[in-house]
Design an enzyme around this catalytic site. Structure first.
Site, PDB file in Angstrom:
ATOM      1  N   THR A  13      -6.169  28.826  14.940  1.00  0.00           N
ATOM      2  CA  THR A  13      -5.594  30.175  14.565  1.00  0.00           C
ATOM      3  C   THR A  13      -5.127  30.277  13.224  1.00  0.00           C
ATOM      4  O   THR A  13      -5.119  31.495  12.542  1.00  0.00           O
ATOM      5  CB  THR A  13      -4.720  30.832  15.849  1.00  0.00           C
ATOM      6  OG1 THR A  13      -3.568  30.070  15.713  1.00  0.00           O
ATOM      7  CG2 THR A  13      -5.029  30.634  17.051  1.00  0.00           C
ATOM      8  N   MET A  91      -5.513  16.949  13.513  1.00  0.00           N
ATOM      9  CA  MET A  91      -4.628  15.956  14.254  1.00  0.00           C
ATOM     10  C   MET A  91      -4.901  14.489  14.030  1.00  0.00           C
ATOM     11  O   MET A  91      -5.044  13.827  14.970  1.00  0.00           O
ATOM     12  CB  MET A  91      -4.878  16.287  15.918  1.00  0.00           C
ATOM     13  CG  MET A  91      -4.470  17.586  16.428  1.00  0.00           C
ATOM     14  SD  MET A  91      -2.834  18.045  16.112  1.00  0.00           S
ATOM     15  CE  MET A  91      -2.216  17.084  17.267  1.00  0.00           C
ATOM     16  N   ARG A  92      -4.882  14.160  12.692  1.00  0.00           N
ATOM     17  CA  ARG A  92      -5.286  12.835  12.298  1.00  0.00           C
ATOM     18  C   ARG A  92      -4.531  12.744  11.007  1.00  0.00           C
ATOM     19  O   ARG A  92      -4.399  13.537  10.229  1.00  0.00           O
ATOM     20  CB  ARG A  92      -6.804  12.956  12.069  1.00  0.00           C
ATOM     21  CG  ARG A  92      -7.528  11.728  12.211  1.00  0.00           C
ATOM     22  CD  ARG A  92      -9.108  11.879  12.102  1.00  0.00           C
ATOM     23  NE  ARG A  92      -9.716  12.200  13.365  1.00  0.00           N
ATOM     24  CZ  ARG A  92      -9.805  11.221  14.442  1.00  0.00           C
ATOM     25  NH1 ARG A  92      -9.988  10.130  13.962  1.00  0.00           N
ATOM     26  NH2 ARG A  92     -10.261  11.711  15.675  1.00  0.00           N
ATOM     27  N   LEU A  93      -4.206  11.370  10.972  1.00  0.00           N
ATOM     28  CA  LEU A  93      -3.483  10.948   9.600  1.00  0.00           C
ATOM     29  C   LEU A  93      -4.370  10.970   8.734  1.00  0.00           C
ATOM     30  O   LEU A  93      -5.557  10.330   8.862  1.00  0.00           O
ATOM     31  CB  LEU A  93      -2.685   9.574   9.796  1.00  0.00           C
ATOM     32  CG  LEU A  93      -1.444   9.495  10.380  1.00  0.00           C
ATOM     33  CD1 LEU A  93      -0.901   8.192  10.461  1.00  0.00           C
ATOM     34  CD2 LEU A  93      -0.400  10.499   9.886  1.00  0.00           C
ATOM     35  N   ILE A  94      -3.980  11.297   7.421  1.00  0.00           N
ATOM     36  CA  ILE A  94      -4.880  11.224   6.216  1.00  0.00           C
ATOM     37  C   ILE A  94      -4.832   9.809   5.665  1.00  0.00           C
ATOM     38  O   ILE A  94      -3.919   9.251   5.596  1.00  0.00           O
ATOM     39  CB  ILE A  94      -4.560  12.277   5.066  1.00  0.00           C
ATOM     40  CG1 ILE A  94      -4.579  13.782   5.670  1.00  0.00           C
ATOM     41  CG2 ILE A  94      -5.658  12.050   3.846  1.00  0.00           C
ATOM     42  CD1 ILE A  94      -5.847  14.093   6.025  1.00  0.00           C
ATOM     43  N   HIS A 110       3.549  22.032   9.820  1.00  0.00           N
ATOM     44  CA  HIS A 110       3.964  21.377  11.163  1.00  0.00           C
ATOM     45  C   HIS A 110       5.154  22.561  11.780  1.00  0.00           C
ATOM     46  O   HIS A 110       6.109  22.891  11.174  1.00  0.00           O
ATOM     47  CB  HIS A 110       4.740  20.176  10.789  1.00  0.00           C
ATOM     48  CG  HIS A 110       5.214  19.242  11.986  1.00  0.00           C
ATOM     49  ND1 HIS A 110       4.454  18.704  12.644  1.00  0.00           N
ATOM     50  CD2 HIS A 110       6.506  19.094  12.304  1.00  0.00           C
ATOM     51  CE1 HIS A 110       4.983  18.027  13.381  1.00  0.00           C
ATOM     52  NE2 HIS A 110       6.303  18.240  13.488  1.00  0.00           N
TER      53      HIS A 110
HETATM   54  C1  GRF Z   1       0.289  24.867  14.350  1.00  0.00           C
HETATM   55  O1  GRF Z   1       1.277  24.968  15.077  1.00  0.00           O
HETATM   56  C2  GRF Z   1       0.594  23.670  13.343  1.00  0.00           C
HETATM   57  O2  GRF Z   1       1.791  23.747  12.868  1.00  0.00           O
HETATM   58  C3  GRF Z   1       0.323  22.463  13.826  1.00  0.00           C
HETATM   59  O3  GRF Z   1      -0.927  22.587  14.617  1.00  0.00           O
HETATM   60  C4  GRF Z   1      -0.904  23.823  15.373  1.00  0.00           C
HETATM   61  C5  GRF Z   1      -2.420  24.524  14.974  1.00  0.00           C
HETATM   62  O4  GRF Z   1      -2.440  25.589  15.710  1.00  0.00           O
HETATM   63  N1  GRF Z   1      -0.130  21.671  12.847  1.00  0.00           N
HETATM   64  P1  GRF Z   1      -3.750  26.390  15.373  1.00  0.00           P
HETATM   65  O5  GRF Z   1      -5.107  25.508  15.850  1.00  0.00           O
HETATM   66  O6  GRF Z   1      -3.766  27.121  14.144  1.00  0.00           O
HETATM   67  O7  GRF Z   1      -3.693  27.434  16.431  1.00  0.00           O
END
Ligand code: GRF
Length: 188
Positions: A13, A91-94, A110
């Site tokens: 999103t 969802m992964r460390l760079i 974040h």
């Molecule tokens: C967000 O809340 C962001 O802060 C975190 O992951 C979420 C991603 O949400 N890193 P979306 O996929 O953009 O809806």
């Protein structure tokens, strides 16, 4: 025009919101070359298709190691002339490969007031903490998990009757203003 790539792993999103800001002319100097994802089934892919944005979907486990995966990603980025990487729910460390190629040019968002509540389920951590306030942070990315230099934060209240979902939604609505504002300021 500055070329950026957006990396996402889930619902996307924030990615969708950034695309809307680009399309509306609010981020007129930004060109999003592609969406990069490590989750070939993620729903961010459909959003990219709706915006007419190319998708590079990788399965990291099919590579020998992180360096090999990131080298494949880096080849795509170089081919597209990408100047900045914008992480939006990636969802992964760079790792070292991308960090050394894009030092100081990778942003992340974040859902907590860093340095509080790094890592996964930051919203749940804040909810269980008893804190009266949470928010979101945009920061530069370094090798740590959510440890890079903080650029900007927005705050929102935590209410007694909040659920994970209600707090998550409140934080996301902050993020939809915060991330484009930081991108506009920092990426030039
Ligand atoms: C967000 O809340 C962001 O802060 C975190 O992951 C979420 C991603 O949400 N890193 P979306 O996929 O953009 O809806």
């Amino acid at each position: 025009m500055v070329k950026i790539a957006i990396f996402a792993s889930g619902s996307g999103t924030n990615f969708d919101n950034i695309m809307k800001r680009v399309e509306s002319g609010e981020l007129a100097h930004i060109e999003v070359t592609a969406l990069y994802t490590d989750q070939p089934e993620a729903s961010c892919i459909q959003l990219a298709q709706q915006h007419g944005i190319p998708v590079h979907a990788f399965e990291p486990r099919t590579f020998d190691d992180k360096a090999a995966y990131e080298t494949a990603v880096l080849n795509g980025l170089k081919h597209e002339g990408v100047e900045w990487i914008v992480l939006a729910g990636y969802m992964r460390l760079i790792g070292e490969t991308l960090l050394s190629a894009y030092e100081g040019r990778i942003l992340n968002i974040h859902p907590s007031l860093l340095p509080k509540y790094k890592g996964k389920n930051a919203v749940g951590q804040a909810l269980n903490s008893g804190d009266k306030e949470s928010g979101s942070t945009v920061h530069y990315v370094d090798a740590g998990m959510d440890t890079g230099q903080i650029i900007e934060q927005r705050t929102c209240p935590i209410y007694e009757d909040d659920t994970q979902q209600s707090l998550e939604e409140r934080i996301k609505s902050l993020e939809y203003e915060l991330y484009p504002a930081v991108i506009k300021k920092i990426i030039r």
